[in-house]
Design an enzyme around this catalytic site. Structure first.
Site, short mmCIF file in Angstrom:
data_model
loop_
_atom_site.label_atom_id
_atom_site.label_comp_id
_atom_site.label_asym_id
_atom_site.label_seq_id
_atom_site.Cartn_x
_atom_site.Cartn_y
_atom_site.Cartn_z
N GLU A 32 -22.37 -3.57 58.88
CA GLU A 32 -21.12 -4.08 59.42
C GLU A 32 -21.28 -4.10 60.94
O GLU A 32 -21.66 -3.08 61.52
CB GLU A 32 -19.94 -3.16 59.05
N ARG A 256 -28.07 9.36 51.62
CA ARG A 256 -28.32 9.05 53.02
C ARG A 256 -29.14 10.17 53.62
O ARG A 256 -29.03 11.33 53.25
CB ARG A 256 -26.99 8.87 53.76
N LYS A 266 -20.48 6.83 62.69
CA LYS A 266 -20.21 5.83 63.73
C LYS A 266 -19.00 6.23 64.56
O LYS A 266 -18.96 5.98 65.76
CB LYS A 266 -19.91 4.47 63.06
#
Length: 551
Positions: A32, A256, A266
């Site tokens: 994104e 992850r 983020k």
RNA sequence: AGUUCAAUGGUGUAAAGGUAGCACAACUGAUUUUGGUUCAGUUAGUCUUGGUUCGAAUCCAGGUUGAACUACCA
């Protein structure tokens, strides 16, 4: 390709290939564009593009830009730059926003099948009727609207008749489903916002679940690889594909990869930037790809790291020492050696009568082709403050009263004395050299235990060196209580002025060096010929420091 | 509480019923004109209880522990 066992995704792929379930491999990297890429993305990039390479398939870069309020073109550019720098090139460049028309058509299809409806509930009402873990939700009064009415209302939503939040399009699945995501998830919401690519064409935007799987399907992605938190979305992913009767992309989830002393949220990364804890997204202390690049980490070392940590489904926290190992391993092979003194003290060779001379120095002992350079030598040198002790312990192999060391690429010297200032700080060290001990033609027969680096005072240049250390003081800042700001290492950046050998004056942006005995450094983009700037990438392993710590 | 996923040295990751291996870290020692590199070696592991089997890290059942999910974010 070297022998190596398969990770679980490669096993799936090889099995799919063998059974004919797929005829080729097509992956995608779907960021994104609302932030900069970090170490976790780097691993994901290596995974997706690496799989495509390994199986002779394709990998797309697709920007998941379905939320106009958070996404920006600046991020799109940085992401493309990072992927290329890592050494990969996409087969196709796509944007989820390319599919807005198709997605709208898919929504109509679901409505016509009686599988989607327009709801008038507010966000709060939807949350309140969602039920809870273990408790079924309540069906919306709008759930049984006619297909015609839904079609009409959805058309009006698209036409801009309603304000943000006034209506949504929902899937009609099961409000009692044990998986909360299956309880009539929202497909479209109204957002009167300008989109970075489609401008003001749309005021309704698809949600992640109604965009991602379909985008995969449109691109004929065979193996859609994502992180574990999307595992609950998989039934939805499959449901849409099945109901829409489109290409059956399959989603696979892996854990992850986290690295100690780093964060990959983020939101928190953005916080560090906004609150000026760091100088920007590419601050060399940031775990972003751009930060690590500026720090001097190489693409090869990052790729090797991603490969080494592997891929699995269990939670993990990789020791940052492994990353640092990969960085040193690569830099050891490629970085040109040079000499710099960061914390200088003057060394005077009292019996050196010449005006000076040029000495031959090899550029990289690990690389025969790296060649040699000349470095100036003279009567007065700068040496590292650490390399002299007034009263050294037995195992100290450097300078001290009466001790001998080799000056790298030059002569053996013996310390004859030193000066101190009023504060007891050593200002000058005196020594005598042995003319017959010159490097390459040493006939002195003198054996020394230590070799130290130096820079000739008369020809030295000065440079700014930025010494970086870990940004956080705790191993797992993501899991630490309270604000991450409480765990910032106050010594994560120290700036010093160093003396450097003249050959370093001509270095260009991101040139990698090993400053002998100190560590790996790279030229910062702030560097100018008048004022060179170097970033410390990572120190050399230091068994002497370790020894001292024990004592 | 429901669902889903996971559990192998300090860390990461292999072993598809048959010798628990590799890398990092740590520790020895050798080499070295970088206390770097390189080389040799050492320490250290299958969450638990049962079951199936000649044989289980692997298959089965129960337990324990951890993680994720209740955004008009992705």
């Amino acid at each position: 390709m070297e022998e190596r066992s398969l990770n679980f995704i490669e096993e799936i792929i090889e099995n799919d290939l063998k059974t004919g379930k797929v005829s080729g491999v097509h992956t995608r990297f779907p960021p994104e564009p609302n932030g900069y890429l970090h170490i976790g993305h780097a691993a994901s990039i290596c995974l997706n593009f690496g799989l495509a390479q390994r199986y002779n398939g394709k990998c797309n870069l697709r920007f998941d830009d379905t939320n106009p309020s958070t996404e920006e073109t600046e991020y799109v550019e940085s992401i493309m730059n990072d992927v290329r720098w890592l050494g990969f090139e996409w087969d196709n460049l796509f944007y989820a926003s390319d599919y807005f028309d198709t997605l709208y058509g898919y929504a109509l299809k679901l409505i016509r099948k009686g599988l989607a409806y327009v709801d008038d509930m507010t966000a709060e009402e939807i949350a309140a009727t969602k039920g809870d873990i273990g408790i079924p939700g309540k069906e919306s009064p709008a759930r049984n609207r006619s297909i015609q009415e839904n079609l009409h209302l959805f058309e009006e939503m698209k036409a801009g008749k309603y304000k943000d939040g006034e209506k949504v399009l929902r899937a009609r699945i099961d409000m009692a489903h044990p998986n909360l995501l299956m309880r009539d998830p929202i497909l479209y919401r109204i957002k009167h916002a300008h989109h970075h690519r489609t401008g003001d064409k749309w005021c309704i935007y698809p949600m992640y679940d109604f965009a991602h799987g379909q985008s995969d399907s449109i691109e004929h992605i065979t193996h859609s690889i994502c992180t574990l938190e999307f595992i609950h979305h998989r039934p939805l992913y499959d449901w849409f594909i099945e109901q829409l009767e489109i290409f059956p992309s399959k989603q696979y989830e892996f854990a992850r990869r986290s690295v100690s002393y780093m964060i990959t949220s983020k939101r928190k990364l953005l916080q560090l930037v906004n609150e000026k804890v760091v100088s920007g997204w590419d601050d060399p202390r940031m775990p972003t790809i751009s930060g690590m690049r500026r720090r001097g980490y190489t693409a090869a070392s990052l790729r090797n790291f991603a490969d080494t940590i592997g891929i699995a489904k269990r939670e993990n926290l990789t020791d940052i020492a492994l990353l640092e190992h990969c960085v040193r391993e690569d830099l050891n092979k490629v970085a040109a050696r040079a000499m710099a003194v960061i914390d200088p003290v003057k060394l005077v060779i009292t019996n050196y009568e010449s005006d000076g001379e040029l000495l031959k120095a090899e550029n990289n002992p690990e690389d025969d082709k790296a060649g040699y350079r000349d470095i100036p030598f003279g009567r007065e040198l700068w040496i590292e403050r650490d390399d002299f002790m007034e009263d050294p312990p037995k195992k100290y192999f450097r300078l001290g009263p009466g001790l001998k060391v080799r000056l790298k690429h030059a002569y053996i010297v013996e310390c004859t004395g030193f000066d101190k200032d009023a504060d007891g700080r050593v200002t000058t060290v005196y020594c005598q050299y042995f003319p017959d001990s010159k490097s390459g033609s040493d006939t002195s027969g003198i054996k020394v235990k230590g070799t130290i680096h130096w820079v000739n005072a008369a020809t030295a240049l000065t440079a700014e060196v930025r010494l970086y250390d870990r940004l956080f003081t705790v191993e797992n800042p993501a899991a630490a209580e309270g604000s991450i700001l409480d765990y910032i290492n106050p010594e994560s950046l120290t700036v010093q002025t160093a003396y450097i050998e003249p050959s370093l004056a001509s270095s260009g942006d991101l040139d990698h060096f090993q400053f002998l005995r100190l560590g790996y450094f790279c030229t910062d983009r702030d560097s100018t010929p008048e004022k060179p700037v170097f970033n410390k990438t990572i120190g050399l392993k230091d068994s002497w420091a370790k020894e001292q710590k024990k004592a």
